[in-house]
Scaffold this motif. Structure first.
Motif, PDB file in Angstrom:
ATOM      1  N   PHE A 306       0.831  -1.215   0.000  1.00 35.79           N
ATOM      2  CA  PHE A 306       0.000   0.000   0.000  1.00 35.79           C
ATOM      3  C   PHE A 306       0.864   1.263   0.000  1.00 35.79           C
ATOM      4  N   LEU A 307       1.898   1.297   0.808  1.00 39.69           N
ATOM      5  CA  LEU A 307       2.744   2.485   0.900  1.00 39.69           C
ATOM      6  C   LEU A 307       3.507   2.745  -0.398  1.00 39.69           C
ATOM      7  N   ASN A 308       3.888   1.678  -1.079  1.00 39.04           N
ATOM      8  CA  ASN A 308       4.616   1.834  -2.340  1.00 39.04           C
ATOM      9  C   ASN A 308       3.702   2.216  -3.500  1.00 39.04           C
ATOM     10  N   ASN A 309       2.500   1.711  -3.498  1.00 40.04           N
ATOM     11  CA  ASN A 309       1.600   1.919  -4.642  1.00 40.04           C
ATOM     12  C   ASN A 309       0.495   2.939  -4.388  1.00 40.04           C
ATOM     13  N   PHE A 310       0.165   3.169  -3.125  1.00 36.84           N
ATOM     14  CA  PHE A 310      -0.875   4.140  -2.770  1.00 36.84           C
ATOM     15  C   PHE A 310      -0.382   4.977  -1.588  1.00 36.84           C
ATOM     16  N   PRO A 311       0.719   5.736  -1.763  1.00 36.08           N
ATOM     17  CA  PRO A 311       1.318   6.468  -0.633  1.00 36.08           C
ATOM     18  C   PRO A 311       0.387   7.484   0.014  1.00 36.08           C
ATOM     19  N   ASP A 312      -0.545   8.037  -0.759  1.00 36.38           N
ATOM     20  CA  ASP A 312      -1.469   9.026  -0.191  1.00 36.38           C
ATOM     21  C   ASP A 312      -2.383   8.423   0.868  1.00 36.38           C
ATOM     22  N   SER A 313      -2.572   7.106   0.831  1.00 35.47           N
ATOM     23  CA  SER A 313      -3.467   6.476   1.801  1.00 35.47           C
ATOM     24  C   SER A 313      -2.936   6.582   3.222  1.00 35.47           C
ATOM     25  N   ALA A 314      -1.616   6.811   3.377  1.00 35.97           N
ATOM     26  CA  ALA A 314      -1.034   6.966   4.717  1.00 35.97           C
ATOM     27  C   ALA A 314      -1.436   8.286   5.345  1.00 35.97           C
ATOM     28  N   LEU A 315      -1.913   9.220   4.525  1.00 35.54           N
ATOM     29  CA  LEU A 315      -2.255  10.559   5.020  1.00 35.54           C
ATOM     30  C   LEU A 315      -3.758  10.808   5.020  1.00 35.54           C
ATOM     31  N   LYS A 316      -4.542   9.731   4.921  1.00 38.27           N
ATOM     32  CA  LYS A 316      -6.005   9.843   4.961  1.00 38.27           C
ATOM     33  C   LYS A 316      -6.526   9.282   6.280  1.00 38.27           C
ATOM     34  N   PRO A 317      -7.320  10.091   7.019  1.00 41.35           N
ATOM     35  CA  PRO A 317      -7.817   9.615   8.319  1.00 41.35           C
ATOM     36  C   PRO A 317      -8.964   8.617   8.170  1.00 41.35           C
ATOM     37  N   ASP A 318      -9.145   7.798   9.187  1.00 41.31           N
ATOM     38  CA  ASP A 318     -10.289   6.898   9.237  1.00 41.31           C
ATOM     39  C   ASP A 318     -11.481   7.641   9.830  1.00 41.31           C
ATOM     40  N   ILE A 319     -12.599   6.965   9.950  1.00 43.93           N
ATOM     41  CA  ILE A 319     -13.817   7.582  10.487  1.00 43.93           C
ATOM     42  C   ILE A 319     -13.609   8.053  11.923  1.00 43.93           C
ATOM     43  N   ASP A 320     -12.776   7.357  12.686  1.00 46.03           N
ATOM     44  CA  ASP A 320     -12.540   7.741  14.087  1.00 46.03           C
ATOM     45  C   ASP A 320     -11.577   8.914  14.222  1.00 46.03           C
ATOM     46  N   GLY A 321     -11.035   9.416  13.106  1.00 45.36           N
ATOM     47  CA  GLY A 321     -10.149  10.584  13.135  1.00 45.36           C
ATOM     48  C   GLY A 321      -8.670  10.262  13.196  1.00 45.36           C
ATOM     49  N   SER A 322      -8.319   9.009  13.459  1.00 46.03           N
ATOM     50  CA  SER A 322      -6.903   8.647  13.529  1.00 46.03           C
ATOM     51  C   SER A 322      -6.402   8.201  12.155  1.00 46.03           C
ATOM     52  N   PHE A 323      -5.085   8.037  12.042  1.00 47.63           N
ATOM     53  CA  PHE A 323      -4.455   7.684  10.777  1.00 47.63           C
ATOM     54  C   PHE A 323      -3.866   6.265  10.866  1.00 47.63           C
ATOM     55  N   PRO A 324      -3.503   5.699   9.702  1.00 52.22           N
ATOM     56  CA  PRO A 324      -2.958   4.327   9.720  1.00 52.22           C
ATOM     57  C   PRO A 324      -1.790   4.122  10.685  1.00 52.22           C
ATOM     58  N   ILE A 325      -0.886   5.103  10.782  1.00 53.85           N
ATOM     59  CA  ILE A 325       0.268   4.931  11.670  1.00 53.85           C
ATOM     60  C   ILE A 325      -0.151   4.904  13.136  1.00 53.85           C
ATOM     61  N   HIS A 326      -1.239   5.612  13.461  1.00 54.13           N
ATOM     62  CA  HIS A 326      -1.771   5.546  14.826  1.00 54.13           C
ATOM     63  C   HIS A 326      -2.186   4.115  15.176  1.00 54.13           C
ATOM     64  N   LYS A 327      -2.774   3.417  14.182  1.00 55.50           N
ATOM     65  CA  LYS A 327      -3.223   2.040  14.414  1.00 55.50           C
ATOM     66  C   LYS A 327      -2.021   1.134  14.699  1.00 55.50           C
ATOM     67  N   ALA A 328      -0.913   1.396  14.003  1.00 54.22           N
ATOM     68  CA  ALA A 328       0.296   0.599  14.230  1.00 54.22           C
ATOM     69  C   ALA A 328       0.852   0.833  15.633  1.00 54.22           C
ATOM     70  N   VAL A 329       0.772   2.077  16.110  1.00 54.97           N
ATOM     71  CA  VAL A 329       1.237   2.399  17.463  1.00 54.97           C
ATOM     72  C   VAL A 329       0.371   1.683  18.495  1.00 54.97           C
ATOM     73  N   CYS A 330      -0.950   1.784  18.326  1.00 56.33           N
ATOM     74  CA  CYS A 330      -1.882   1.143  19.271  1.00 56.33           C
ATOM     75  C   CYS A 330      -1.625  -0.359  19.391  1.00 56.33           C
ATOM     76  N   ALA A 331      -1.326  -0.994  18.245  1.00 57.10           N
ATOM     77  CA  ALA A 331      -1.140  -2.441  18.229  1.00 57.10           C
ATOM     78  C   ALA A 331       0.295  -2.855  18.549  1.00 57.10           C
ATOM     79  N   ASP A 332       1.168  -1.868  18.832  1.00 61.55           N
ATOM     80  CA  ASP A 332       2.550  -2.135  19.252  1.00 61.55           C
ATOM     81  C   ASP A 332       3.378  -2.827  18.168  1.00 61.55           C
ATOM     82  N   HIS A 333       3.232  -2.366  16.921  1.00 59.38           N
ATOM     83  CA  HIS A 333       3.987  -2.934  15.806  1.00 59.38           C
ATOM     84  C   HIS A 333       5.113  -1.978  15.405  1.00 59.38           C
TER      85      HIS A 333
END
Length: 408
Positions: A306-333
């Motif tokens: 996704f990051l290589n082919n759709f880089p803009d998706s990393a800068l789009k928020p989800d419905i809850d207002g957080s971003f993909p990288i926030h999800k990675a932090v929450c899940a401790d990855h």
């Protein structure tokens, strides 16, 4: 005792008389045929009333039926019954053919005998109408459920469109024949149905479209077959919208999960995104986009794709207002976070819309010490001094965490 013998003799006389009456009528029919000038000899069943029709199938003591004699002699039955119906009746179907054999009308007359012969390998003719009454649908549903490519080929040849409309009909469970073929892992039958009516692969239902079921089952060959006959770029806008907006049965999330269970490259996901790239904005039932889902699950290959082919998706928020990288932090990855910073450095500065928190705020709130230690060295001074919507900096949150730890 004498009375009983007389009574039995009387009953036998009556039975013989009835059989003789039936035989006379049939012989009259045969005689009529023999005396006719028609080349297509046949027994005119209009000469037999309803009661005689039943009697014509009844066996005598030596297990011979009146109509069996006519059939062995080579005479076809015309009028009320077709040739195929007489054969079914000879197989001990002891009910009215009109009730038990309605399904015959779905088959063109020229195919009926071949279809009946093919049925012998899979299902008794007596069972067909029962299944149709119980499950709905048509003969294609039965053939697909059985996985019989032979029956499907008879009903809907690839080079004919006479009965193709049957492939679009649904049974009582809202399933098309293609749904049933894939659900029952009958891949050859599914391949045939895709060739005949590829548009049905996109037909959605509560349990998902056939395309979704094929992806979920990991049938890449079926998915490629679907896109070969009807590319994702050629589907109409309403169907495309339905696919993208599907939450519980999203094809892109099914593809992500299918790839995560395989040791090889996620070819399924690549195929889906190539054909329907708009799926990158699909929202699942939690309100997350595909990159957020993959990041939270820790699917490294999918995140990288996704990051290589759709880089803009990393800068789009989800419905809850957080971003993909926030999800990675929450899940401790931590390794997923390193991928974000390497392939999309701007993800470091995203701010959660609802809480106003940075990825450092999230690391402290969720007590991800390893991630916090790594990010503190990578983030800018602005992010380290940023206040969230509660007016707290990273330092404030750290102090609060220490206080709560000491109090425990």
């Amino acid at each position: 005792m004498g009375y009983c013998i007389e009574e039995e003799c009387f009953a036998m006389t009556i039975t013989k008389s009835l059989l003789i009456c039936v035989g006379i009528k049939i012989l009259m029919c045969i005689n009529k045929v023999l005396n006719s000038s028609s080349n297509d000899a046949g027994i005119d069943s209009d000469w037999l009333d309803e009661g005689d029709r039943r009697s014509a199938f009844v066996e005598t003591n030596n297990r011979v039926r009146p109509l069996h004699l006519a059939y062995v002699a080579g005479y076809k039955l015309q009028g009320g019954f077709s040739d195929i119906e007489m054969k079914l009746a000879m197989e001990n179907i002891l009910v009215e053919p009109e009730v038990k054999m309605k399904w015959i009308k779905q088959i063109p007359k020229g195919l009926r005998e071949d279809f009946l012969k093919a049925c012998d390998e899979f299902i008794k003719p007596t069972q067909i109408q029962k299944e149709l009454d119980e499950s709905g649908g048509n003969l294609l549903h039965i053939a697909a459920r059985l996985g019989s490519e032979k029956l499907l080929s008879l009903l809907v040849p690839c080079n004919s469109s006479e009965l193709t409309s049957l492939a679009f009909e649904k049974d009582l469970q809202d399933c098309t024949p293609l749904h049933l073929a894939i659900k029952n892992a009958h891949k050859a039958a599914a391949m045939h149905l895709i060739q005949v009516a590829p548009a049905t692969a996109y037909w959605d239902r509560k349990g998902g479209s056939p395309l979704y079921l094929a992806i979920k089952s990991g049938y890449l060959d079926l998915v490629l077959q679907i896109f070969h006959h009807l590319p994702g770029t050629d589907i109409d806008s309403s169907t495309r919208k339905q696919i993208i907006e599907a939450k519980k049965t999203s094809i892109v999330y099914a593809a992500i999960r299918a790839g995560s269970h395989s040791s090889s490259t996620n070819d399924m996901l690549r195929t889906i995104m190539k054909e329907i790239p708009h799926c990158i904005d699909s929202i699942n039932k939690k309100g997350w986009r595909p990159l957020s889902y993959a990041a939270f699950k820790g699917y490294s290959d999918e995140v990288s794709y996704f990051l290589n082919n759709f880089p803009d998706s990393a800068l789009k928020p989800d419905i809850d207002g957080s971003f993909p990288i926030h999800k990675a932090v929450c899940a401790d990855h931590l390794e997923i976070i390193k991928q974000f910073l390497s392939l999309c450095p701007l993800a470091m500065d995203v701010i959660d819309i609802k809480t106003g928190g940075s990825i450092l705020h999230f690391a402290v709130r969720y007590n991800r010490s390893d991630i916090f230690s790594y990010l503190r060295k990578k983030t800018s001074k602005r992010i380290r001094n940023l206040k969230d919507r509660q007016g707290k900096t990273i330092k404030d949150l750290v102090n609060d965490l220490h206080k709560s730890t000491r109090s425990e």
